[in-house]
Design a protein around this motif. Structure first.
Motif, PDB file in Angstrom:
ATOM      1  N   VAL A  64      -7.051   0.277  -8.340  1.00 22.84           N
ATOM      2  CA  VAL A  64      -6.133  -0.215  -6.870  1.00 22.84           C
ATOM      3  C   VAL A  64      -4.817  -0.137  -7.320  1.00 22.84           C
ATOM      4  N   ARG A  65      -4.002   0.559  -6.377  1.00 21.89           N
ATOM      5  CA  ARG A  65      -2.613   0.613  -6.806  1.00 21.89           C
ATOM      6  C   ARG A  65      -1.820  -0.321  -5.788  1.00 21.89           C
ATOM      7  N   PHE A  66      -0.793  -0.686  -6.348  1.00 25.23           N
ATOM      8  CA  PHE A  66       0.244  -1.684  -5.472  1.00 25.23           C
ATOM      9  C   PHE A  66       1.615  -1.070  -5.795  1.00 25.23           C
TER      10      PHE A  66
ATOM     11  N   HIS B 191       4.249  10.305 -12.454  1.00 19.24           N
ATOM     12  CA  HIS B 191       2.726  10.674 -11.860  1.00 19.24           C
ATOM     13  C   HIS B 191       2.567   9.545 -10.739  1.00 19.24           C
ATOM     14  N   ASN B 192       2.313   9.838  -9.408  1.00 17.81           N
ATOM     15  CA  ASN B 192       1.755   9.043  -8.676  1.00 17.81           C
ATOM     16  C   ASN B 192       0.322   9.223  -8.713  1.00 17.81           C
ATOM     17  N   PRO B 193      -0.676   8.081  -8.776  1.00 17.84           N
ATOM     18  CA  PRO B 193      -0.330   6.708  -8.907  1.00 17.84           C
ATOM     19  C   PRO B 193      -0.232   6.308 -10.333  1.00 17.84           C
TER      20      PRO B 193
ATOM     21  N   GLY C 197       0.887  -1.257   0.176  1.00 17.51           N
ATOM     22  CA  GLY C 197      -0.034   0.038   0.002  1.00 17.51           C
ATOM     23  C   GLY C 197       0.882   1.181  -0.095  1.00 17.51           C
ATOM     24  N   GLN C 198       1.246   1.676   1.167  1.00 16.93           N
ATOM     25  CA  GLN C 198       2.117   2.872   1.152  1.00 16.93           C
ATOM     26  C   GLN C 198       3.335   2.688   0.419  1.00 16.93           C
ATOM     27  N   GLY C 199       3.850   3.868  -0.012  1.00 18.14           N
ATOM     28  CA  GLY C 199       4.934   3.755  -0.805  1.00 18.14           C
ATOM     29  C   GLY C 199       6.310   3.941  -0.187  1.00 18.14           C
ATOM     30  N   PHE C 200       6.895   2.869   0.432  1.00 17.51           N
ATOM     31  CA  PHE C 200       8.169   3.125   1.062  1.00 17.51           C
ATOM     32  C   PHE C 200       8.854   1.849   0.873  1.00 17.51           C
TER      33      PHE C 200
HETATM   34  N1  GLN Z   1       3.911   8.762  -1.092  1.00 17.47           N
HETATM   35  C1  GLN Z   1       3.614   7.744  -0.449  1.00 17.47           C
HETATM   36  C2  GLN Z   1       2.615   7.144  -1.368  1.00 17.47           C
HETATM   37  O1  GLN Z   1       2.196   7.541  -2.011  1.00 17.47           O
HETATM   38  C3  GLN Z   1       3.048   7.855   0.841  1.00 17.47           C
HETATM   39  C4  GLN Z   1       3.488   8.980   1.677  1.00 17.47           C
HETATM   40  C5  GLN Z   1       2.701   9.208   3.029  1.00 17.47           C
HETATM   41  O2  GLN Z   1       2.356   8.053   3.797  1.00 17.47           O
HETATM   42  N2  GLN Z   1       2.267  10.409   3.004  1.00 17.47           N
HETATM   43  O3  GLN Z   1       2.459   5.865  -1.241  1.00 17.47           O
END
Ligand code: GLN
Ligand code: PMP
Length: 389
Positions: free
Chosen positions: A365-367, A173-175, A35-38
């Motif tokens: 839905v984003r992965f 671009h995210n997402p 989910g969260q992008g890290f």
């Molecule tokens: N930018 C990250 C994402 O799109 C998340 C950052 C956040 O949690 N604020 O997943």
């Protein structure tokens, strides 16, 4: 309890971010968090060591200068020269911020008057709507539509009114993973000049481009004096928790953003600023390696999602894949994502929350694929088991 609700009206409805909700769900269920992008692996050891050294040597443990430490400002200017042939004065044209998030907030607070219109392409990163709202601006969303998620340049032109103050752009671009083409950037630049607009560009995924090339809008004719370019070390160097970001532009624009920024955090991330100064100077091989690694991961996850029955929109950049769940007869991405950990042991994020138009992304839905390969393979096999034929 006072009768008046504590939250001011401009923040009404913003609640808890989808990233916080979905990461909490991953923790509670033990599901794989896409989910969260890290990243699930920290960035280069040499950069981590540089932070430790700075901390031990007492560099950055007390308030750094408001604009950021000179080493980092010089390194950012040098980075812009090295990759984009942009010439910036590190003393007046580079501002270090607490991540790109603070740069975006400070730019909105600095550049907008109440009632000013801000055009942004939806789906947009969630902080855009909140920051525009906090600044009293009015957002004007233009929808990027599947399957290609290209900007509709005629619609953009038509959306500009006498109240339009700025364009808020995000490429890569995210997402959706869209990377603006030279032709799209030129058209946007021409429009900005013609209608005398400011542009704020969010370029945090600038080095994560698999198809196409990242070109900063600020490098196009007429754009230097009207563009605030924003980026961050979080994605490029896999240290999202350090929150080192920056804004660059003309001295006038940077001074405006700094005026707001100094009352948000004043400064942040002292010792990390020194470490990121070293990171930015890493050789080209670092930058190509992180891109190549993520491209392999994109392909692994895209294949797994396709095999599981998702409709996959292949991203040109970033570390996210947008999919569509209509193939499963599903009609609501948020409901789907809330049930996904239970059903498949995987967490994802509903793109629907990144749209103003409620129906536009309802089944997307984003992965995230910034995870170790074995984690992605495991997630793919869980999804195949849950959904595959
Ligand atoms: N930018 C990250 C994402 O799109 C998340 C950052 C956040 O949690 N604020 O997943
Ligand atoms: N912009 C976009 C498009 C993002 O995806 C993110 C975070 N993931 C940010 C800005 C925020 O960056 P930072 O963590 O440096 O504040």
């Amino acid at each position: 309890m006072p009768a008046r609700p504590p939250l001011n009206r401009s923040l009404d409805g913003f609640g808890t971010t989808i990233f916080a909700e979905m990461s909490a769900l991953a923790l509670a269920t033990g599901a794989i968090n896409l989910g969260q992008g890290f990243p699930d692996t920290d960035g280069p050891e040499s950069v981590r060591e540089a932070a430790v050294r700075a901390l031990r040597d007492g560099r950055g443990n007390q308030y750094p200068p408001g604009m950021g430490v000179p080493e980092l400002r010089h390194a950012i200017a040098e980075h812009q020269r090295r990759f984009y042939a942009l010439d910036l004065d590190p003393d007046t044209q580079v501002l270090v911020t607490a991540g790109a998030t603070e740069a975006i907030a400070a730019a909105m607070l600095a550049l907008l008057e109440p009632g000013d219109e801000v055009i942004a392409f939806e789906p947009f990163y969630d902080s855009y709507a909140a920051c525009i709202a906090m600044a009293g601006g009015v957002r004007v969303p233009l929808t990027l539509r599947a399957p290609d998620f290209r900007p509709d340049l005629d619609a953009l032109r038509a959306a500009v009114t006498p109240r339009t103050r700025l364009l808020l752009l995000n490429s890569p671009h995210n997402p959706t993973g869209t990377v603006l083409t030279p032709a799209e950037l030129s058209a946007i630049a021409e429009l900005a000049v013609e209608r005398d607009l400011l542009v704020v560009t969010d370029e945090v995924y600038e080095h994560l481009v698999f198809d196409g090339t990242h070109i900063p809008l600020a490098s196009l004719p007429g754009m230097h004096d009207r563009t605030v370019s924003i980026s961050s070390a979080g994605k490029t160097f896999s240290f999202t928790g350090w929150k080192v970001g920056w804004a660059t532009g003309s001295p006038e624009l940077v001074a405006a953003v700094r005026t707001a920024k100094q009352f948000l955090t004043y400064v942040a991330s002292g010792p990390f600023q020194y470490a990121i100064a070293e990171a930015l100077a890493l050789p080209d091989t670092y930058y190509t390696a992180i891109r190549d690694d993520l491209m392999t991961k994109r392909d692994i996850l895209a294949e797994g999602l396709t095999a599981s029955g998702f409709q996959v929109y292949r991203p040109q950049g970033t570390y996210f894949i947008t999919t569509d769940i209509t193939t499963f007869g599903e009609t609501d991405a948020l409901t789907f994502c809330r049930a996904l950990p239970e059903k498949a042991g995987v967490v994802a994020v509903p793109n629907s929350v990144f749209y103003d138009h409620p129906t536009a992304g309802r089944t997307q839905v984003r992965f995230a694929f910034c995870k170790r390969q074995e984690v992605l393979t495991d997630a793919a096999s869980r999804l195949r088991k849950a959904f595959g034929a």
